[in-house]
Design a protein around this motif. Sequence first.
Motif, PDB file in Angstrom:
ATOM      1  N   GLY A 388       0.815  -1.213   0.000  1.00  0.00           N
ATOM      2  CA  GLY A 388       0.000   0.000   0.000  1.00  0.00           C
ATOM      3  C   GLY A 388       0.845   1.257   0.000  1.00  0.00           C
ATOM      4  N   HIS A 389       0.228   2.350  -0.432  1.00  0.00           N
ATOM      5  CA  HIS A 389       0.969   3.609  -0.537  1.00  0.00           C
ATOM      6  C   HIS A 389       1.368   4.171   0.834  1.00  0.00           C
ATOM      7  N   LEU A 390       0.603   3.884   1.881  1.00  0.00           N
ATOM      8  CA  LEU A 390       0.994   4.340   3.216  1.00  0.00           C
ATOM      9  C   LEU A 390       2.292   3.678   3.644  1.00  0.00           C
ATOM     10  N   ALA A 391       2.457   2.413   3.280  1.00  0.00           N
ATOM     11  CA  ALA A 391       3.714   1.732   3.578  1.00  0.00           C
ATOM     12  C   ALA A 391       4.849   2.364   2.790  1.00  0.00           C
ATOM     13  N   GLY A 392       4.575   2.726   1.524  1.00  0.00           N
ATOM     14  CA  GLY A 392       5.591   3.410   0.723  1.00  0.00           C
ATOM     15  C   GLY A 392       6.001   4.733   1.344  1.00  0.00           C
ATOM     16  N   ASP A 393       5.017   5.464   1.888  1.00  0.00           N
ATOM     17  CA  ASP A 393       5.329   6.738   2.561  1.00  0.00           C
ATOM     18  C   ASP A 393       6.217   6.502   3.789  1.00  0.00           C
ATOM     19  N   THR A 394       5.926   5.420   4.523  1.00  0.00           N
ATOM     20  CA  THR A 394       6.737   5.098   5.698  1.00  0.00           C
ATOM     21  C   THR A 394       8.178   4.825   5.298  1.00  0.00           C
ATOM     22  N   VAL A 395       8.358   4.081   4.215  1.00  0.00           N
ATOM     23  CA  VAL A 395       9.710   3.784   3.732  1.00  0.00           C
ATOM     24  C   VAL A 395      10.436   5.071   3.339  1.00  0.00           C
ATOM     25  N   LEU A 396       9.757   5.949   2.626  1.00  0.00           N
ATOM     26  CA  LEU A 396      10.368   7.214   2.213  1.00  0.00           C
ATOM     27  C   LEU A 396      10.781   8.059   3.420  1.00  0.00           C
ATOM     28  N   GLU A 397       9.919   8.128   4.430  1.00  0.00           N
ATOM     29  CA  GLU A 397      10.221   8.918   5.631  1.00  0.00           C
ATOM     30  C   GLU A 397      11.433   8.355   6.367  1.00  0.00           C
ATOM     31  N   GLU A 398      11.440   7.050   6.596  1.00  0.00           N
ATOM     32  CA  GLU A 398      12.540   6.449   7.356  1.00  0.00           C
ATOM     33  C   GLU A 398      13.843   6.512   6.583  1.00  0.00           C
ATOM     34  N   LEU A 399      13.787   6.322   5.254  1.00  0.00           N
ATOM     35  CA  LEU A 399      14.987   6.413   4.444  1.00  0.00           C
ATOM     36  C   LEU A 399      15.564   7.826   4.477  1.00  0.00           C
ATOM     37  N   ALA A 400      14.696   8.819   4.461  1.00  0.00           N
ATOM     38  CA  ALA A 400      15.149  10.215   4.562  1.00  0.00           C
ATOM     39  C   ALA A 400      15.889  10.439   5.879  1.00  0.00           C
ATOM     40  N   GLY A 401      15.360   9.851   6.967  1.00  0.00           N
ATOM     41  CA  GLY A 401      16.032   9.985   8.262  1.00  0.00           C
ATOM     42  C   GLY A 401      17.400   9.344   8.258  1.00  0.00           C
ATOM     43  N   PRO A 448      15.302  -2.339   9.778  1.00  0.00           N
ATOM     44  CA  PRO A 448      13.949  -2.917   9.835  1.00  0.00           C
ATOM     45  C   PRO A 448      12.880  -1.865   9.514  1.00  0.00           C
ATOM     46  N   PHE A 449      12.491  -1.764   8.261  1.00  0.00           N
ATOM     47  CA  PHE A 449      11.403  -0.864   7.876  1.00  0.00           C
ATOM     48  C   PHE A 449      10.082  -1.548   8.237  1.00  0.00           C
ATOM     49  N   LEU A 450       9.349  -0.966   9.160  1.00  0.00           N
ATOM     50  CA  LEU A 450       8.120  -1.583   9.653  1.00  0.00           C
ATOM     51  C   LEU A 450       6.909  -0.752   9.282  1.00  0.00           C
ATOM     52  N   HIS A 451       5.848  -1.426   8.865  1.00  0.00           N
ATOM     53  CA  HIS A 451       4.562  -0.769   8.638  1.00  0.00           C
ATOM     54  C   HIS A 451       3.478  -1.702   9.170  1.00  0.00           C
ATOM     55  N   ARG A 452       2.773  -1.220  10.145  1.00  0.00           N
ATOM     56  CA  ARG A 452       1.731  -2.016  10.809  1.00  0.00           C
ATOM     57  C   ARG A 452       2.307  -3.362  11.258  1.00  0.00           C
ATOM     58  N   ARG A 453       3.439  -3.273  11.898  1.00  0.00           N
ATOM     59  CA  ARG A 453       4.155  -4.413  12.477  1.00  0.00           C
ATOM     60  C   ARG A 453       4.653  -5.416  11.415  1.00  0.00           C
TER      61      ARG A 453
END
Length: 497
Positions: A388-401, A448-453
Amino acid sequence: MNTPAIRSLNGDMDPDAFGRYDILARLSALDRAYGIVEFDLQGHMVAVNPRFCALLGYAPEDLIGQSHRLLFPPEQQGEHDGFWQGVLGGEIHSGSFRRIVRGGGSVWLQAVYTPIRDEAGTLLGVLKLAHDITPEVQAELRVKQQSQLFDIIVAAHQGFLLDRNLATACDTVFERLLSVSESDYGFIGITRFEEGRLCLYVPSISNVSWDERTHAWYEQQRQERGGLIFSKLDNLFGHVVTHNTLVCCNDLPSHPASRGVSPPGHPHLESFLGIPIRHKGAAIGMIALANRPGGFDETLVTLIEPLTTALGTLIHARNLEDERNRMERELRFNAEHDFLTRLPNRSCFFSQANRLLERIQHHPAEGEACCLVLIDIDFFKQINDEHGHLAGDTVLEELAGLLMKTVRSQDLVARFGGEEFILLLRGTNLEEAHGIMERTRLQIANHPFLHRRQEIAVTISAGITPYQMRYRCMDDWLQCVDQRLYEAKRRGRNRIA
């Protein structure tokens, strides 16, 4: 005494009787109009009239036999002996004097000290005539204080308008405020919210009684934060802003908000006046004063009221300007940064990189080594499709960090668009840049990129190109690094080229 008593038997005027009547009439008038005291040569009161007792609030028996020193203010006690010797010098001594009344207050007297002599000229004592001029003195003092207060208000406005600095404006007026109010201690505070809590920011505070350690702490706070921040407001001065109310207390333990003993290193408070600084009825700050001789009263509150109004206007103006500046910074940040990752966007990156490129081209002798890095998340579309796109957003945010931890303060990092990121590493040659990015690649692969566990496997591909003088613009440099990135993908991804 009646009129016939001053005539002779044949009806003519009796000069002696008329003279006695005139003297008695004058003495009666003096007794009603003036306080009268008779002193012996040692300065002890031997006789007082009711008028004098009424002026000072004493009964006759409380004064007779007492030294003249009893009526002197504490700060003038050391002057008494010299004063009395001057009175005994034999000449009439007159002037205005502050004297202490029963209960500790004071009154201003216009007084005349007249020597009493016998027929041989021997000094027998001193007679004092006095009348109350307190209203006149207080009126004159109010006019002087109002003039001083007006100067303070003008100074506050000028100080604020000069450099738009509220702390400086408060500093400009503070010492003069203490002088006008006859206070030993105090501060000017401004309300603000920090982490959702009401606090009191204090840019100006007196420290005349602070110990060395507390003074050093205060100076450090001023340098680091521009003043003191009080977050605990469950005390006397906090009560002023939390309840938006005036606190005038000359008996601190009796006030329900009092915390008793002052903190170690701080001045001991004997009396306290806290006045809210308001704007449209809301408390946005306060003036605090303490330790005024004789305590605080409504007269002083009325005197200071114009200053609190002026400060309320200045604080509100400062708050409006701070809010405007904050909004401008936020708008500027939003225009230059990616909403999701909070990294600089493509436009901001090119703006900064072009300035750097121009400097390098104009100063080639400095020979600063720089490398451009273009990063792409491998199979990012697949991540969106599967998670899902929300998971993609999570990956983008964490990668930026993770990338922000990679770069140094002089480096540039931005979201280039979609799943691509770009870095400009300054003072770094190709070998060093390759080492940095290889470590970054491994860190991302193991993160560990996590989205909804649910863990998501993420890898990157990157191309690196060092700056060369043949690049005339960023597009030339970018075209080369884009080719390196394509090469990394062609060779299987999850690698640096």
